[in-house]
Design a protein around this motif. Structure first.
Motif, short mmCIF file in Angstrom:
data_model
loop_
_atom_site.label_atom_id
_atom_site.label_comp_id
_atom_site.label_asym_id
_atom_site.label_seq_id
_atom_site.Cartn_x
_atom_site.Cartn_y
_atom_site.Cartn_z
N GLY A 195 1.02 -1.40 -0.26
CA GLY A 195 0.18 -0.22 0.29
C GLY A 195 0.58 1.32 0.02
N LEU A 196 1.98 1.10 0.85
CA LEU A 196 3.05 2.34 1.01
C LEU A 196 3.51 2.65 -0.32
N LEU A 197 3.72 1.69 -1.07
CA LEU A 197 4.68 1.53 -2.22
C LEU A 197 3.71 1.90 -3.85
N THR A 198 1.94 1.74 -3.16
CA THR A 198 1.22 1.86 -4.38
C THR A 198 0.81 3.20 -4.16
N GLY A 199 1.36 3.81 -3.21
CA GLY A 199 0.37 5.63 -2.46
C GLY A 199 1.65 6.09 -3.16
N SER A 200 2.97 5.81 -3.11
CA SER A 200 4.06 6.90 -3.46
C SER A 200 4.37 6.67 -4.85
N LEU A 201 4.03 5.41 -5.79
CA LEU A 201 4.91 5.51 -7.19
C LEU A 201 2.79 6.52 -7.47
N LEU A 202 1.89 6.51 -7.08
CA LEU A 202 1.22 7.40 -7.29
C LEU A 202 0.72 8.96 -7.22
N ALA A 203 2.14 8.79 -6.00
CA ALA A 203 2.26 10.37 -6.11
C ALA A 203 3.07 10.94 -6.72
N VAL A 204 4.34 9.85 -7.43
CA VAL A 204 5.20 10.30 -8.16
C VAL A 204 4.55 10.78 -9.81
N ALA A 205 3.65 9.42 -10.01
CA ALA A 205 2.64 9.62 -11.14
C ALA A 205 1.92 11.41 -11.24
N ARG A 206 1.54 11.42 -9.99
CA ARG A 206 0.75 12.52 -10.18
C ARG A 206 1.94 14.08 -10.47
N VAL A 207 2.46 13.94 -9.48
CA VAL A 207 3.65 15.31 -10.03
C VAL A 207 4.41 15.02 -12.07
N SER A 208 4.81 14.09 -11.67
CA SER A 208 5.25 13.89 -13.11
C SER A 208 4.92 14.85 -14.44
N GLY A 209 3.31 15.09 -14.67
CA GLY A 209 3.14 15.96 -15.33
C GLY A 209 2.71 17.02 -14.91
#
Lengths: 280, 285
Positions: A195-209
């Motif tokens: 869950g923590l990894l997923t949350g971090s990945l989604l945050a990365v995805a969000r800011v990369s755009g």
């Protein structure tokens, strides 16, 4: 009292169903259209040069966005290095240590507000803090702006994910004599890992755009990123600049960059999906 | 409360001061045998916020004996034993007042080292909760935490703990599999192995078999019988047959108070209190 007519009931049912189906189709249609346009127009920009060469002035053949690709990757990576640990520990505070503290309410509230703050405001804030003070744009400032956007996202998902870990697990660790910090880092984190990894990945995805915060901080540059202490090329601001330009070859590059970012975000989101599904 | 004076003197000097208070304690009408007191609870009150859950609990638990705690749901059985290792402190607004002496040391005192206390007082919970690690690591984790230990000795101790919890034969070929892959009954025995590996003195069991099947329950009961050689065991149970089968002493709790405490035979055969008799004969609860 007269019974309500069955006909009315059925027609209302039909209408609600029709409106919600139509709405979902409109939503999906727009999404498909956008994706179609990006792929259709962007794929043509993809070639070896696109990924390996520096940009050329308008009208000059060849050239690519290698510097912007690298810049986006480096800025996002640095933002992740700053934002994820802070967000993670803020989430730990909210879920684990803040229980007895009066501070956790305000922290959660501020974090929610920060999450809803338009990213351009974060950009302007970092501009005032890290660009005006040193008198030049820099990749660092960009990374800090993105990190600030990530912190509340990561903190929030971390709190949610840690709350999903049953208290019985914390109790059994503590009952074994495991200190509180070790219980959190060794056992609760392990249980919530995906869950923590997923949350971090989604945050990365969000800011990369994100574009607006970079526009005020990293700006853009046609050169290699170097040490990030000067204006740094990146994909989103490049899209902004090139798409607004009158040159067709630059516009083509902007389509390519759009496709690349979309694919990147898609990839991160799929990773997150995959991790979450594996969880059960 | 019957307690041989000479024992209390040489083993637990500080208990001497409690002699007077014994008058107020729940009467135990039997067994003046040579048992040493391991845990001595005096006037324990417990609060969830403003709600008082335990009222003046006073009880002595004898070393190397199994003490069963019975009573209807919500009567404070679990709350009571959760004070022995201060695990309740994980939660806000829960507090305990009174005195709990473990070999004469005050458990509730702020000077008590919690990590040390919890090494000495192990706990098994109702719901088996293996750590998210391999079977081996589940047992090794606590050992590494509390002891400086070489790899070979670690492996030996893990094996020993798994053998003592009657799980070794079932898991010896899959020690590197996650603990969560085991069945409920096996998980519970893994938790027991994890708890006994660190060599505690007291083992608190909070309805350890209520979530598992009868065969696994039988195994755990056999285990309790075997474990009391080394440990003082406190067993909270809903199951009166279980209490009768495995315990030496039984305490009956009702509405947060200890109604009766005594030898298990006595409690089940000729209870002194009407409430105890009603509960045991199934008239309520």
């Amino acid at each position: 009292m007269k019974p309500r007519s069955n006909w009315t009931r059925r027609s209302i049912n039909f209408m609600v169903m029709a409106v919600s189906t139509l709405s979902s189709f409109i939503g999906i249609a727009v999404l498909v259209w956008v994706l179609y346009e990006i792929i259709y127009r962007g794929i043509g920009a993809f070639n070896w040069d696109f990924f390996t060469k520096l940009p050329t002035p308008p009208g000059v053949e060849g050239g690519g966005l290698a510097n912007a690709i690298l810049g986006t990757v480096v800025i996002t990576a640095l933002a992740t290095l700053i934002g994820v640990p802070i967000g993670l520990f803020a989430g730990v505070f909210l879920a684990e240590f803040g229980l007895r503290s009066k501070l956790s309410g305000p922290v959660r509230f501020v974090s929610n507000i920060l999450m809803g703050t338009p990213s351009i405001i974060i950009g302007v804030f970092v501009y005032a803090m890290l660009v005006v003070t040193v008198r030049h744009f820099s990749g660092y400032a960009g990374a800090v702006a993105l990190a600030i956007i990530m912190i509340p996202l990561v903190a929030r998902t971390t709190e949610d994910m840690l709350n999903l870990v049953p208290d019985t697990l914390r109790e059994s660790a503590l009952a074994l004599g495991v200190p509180r910090w070790k219980t959190t880092l060794d056992i609760v984190f392990k249980a919530a890992k995906k869950g923590l990894l997923t949350g971090s990945l989604l945050a990365v995805a969000r800011v990369s755009g994100e574009t607006a915060p970079l526009l005020f901080t990293a700006l853009n540059s046609p050169y290699w990123p170097g040490w990030l202490n000067k204006p740094t090329g990146n994909l989103t601001v490049t899209i902004y600049n090139y798409a607004m330009s009158p040159y067709t070859d630059w516009q083509q590059m902007a389509w390519g960059a759009s496709l690349l970012i979309t694919l990147g975000v898609l990839f991160l989101t799929l990773c997150a999906r995959f991790l979450l599904q594996e969880k059960k | 409360m019957m307690m041989p004076a000479e024992k209390s003197d040489n083993l637990f000097c500080s208990l001497a001061g409690l002699v007077d208070e014994r008058k107020t304690s729940t009467t135990v009408d039997s067994d003046p045998s040579k048992q040493a007191v391991k845990i001595s609870v005096r006037n324990l009150n417990f609060f969830y916020g403003h709600h008082q859950a335990l009222f003046d609990n006073t009880i002595d638990l004898f070393a190397n004996q199994v003490t069963a705690i019975i009573g209807p749901s919500g009567c404070g059985k679990s709350t009571h034993i959760r004070t022995y290792n201060r695990i309740f402190e994980l939660y806000r607004n829960q507090k305990a007042q009174g005195q709990i002496l473990l070999d004469g040391e005050d458990v509730l005192s702020p000077e008590m080292n919690l990590i040390d206390l919890r090494k000495r007082v192990g706990m098994i919970f109702q719901k088996p909760s293996p750590f998210p690690m391999t079977i081996f690591e589940n047992v090794a984790y606590g050992l590494r935490l509390h002891y400086r230990i070489g790899r070979n000795e670690l492996a030996d101790r893990v094996e020993m703990a798994l053998k003592r919890s009657a799980l070794w034969d079932e898991v010896q070929d899959k020690l590197d599999r996650p603990g969560t892959e085991l069945s409920g009954g096996q998980q519970q025995r893994l938790c027991i192995a994890r708890a006994i590996a660190v060599e505690p003195e007291v083992l608190l069991m909070d309805e350890p078999s209520s979530a598992i099947d009868p065969v696994a329950t039988a195994k755990i009961e056999d285990l309790i019988e075997a474990l009391k050689e080394k440990y003082t065991i406190v067993l909270v149970t809903h199951n009166m047959q279980q209490a009768a089968r495995v315990s030496d002493y039984t305490a009956f709790f009702y509405n947060g108070s200890i109604v009766e405490f005594g030898r298990t035979e006595q409690i089940f055969k000729k209870p002194a209190m009407k409430q105890t008799e009603d509960y045991i004969t199934g008239r309520f609860g």
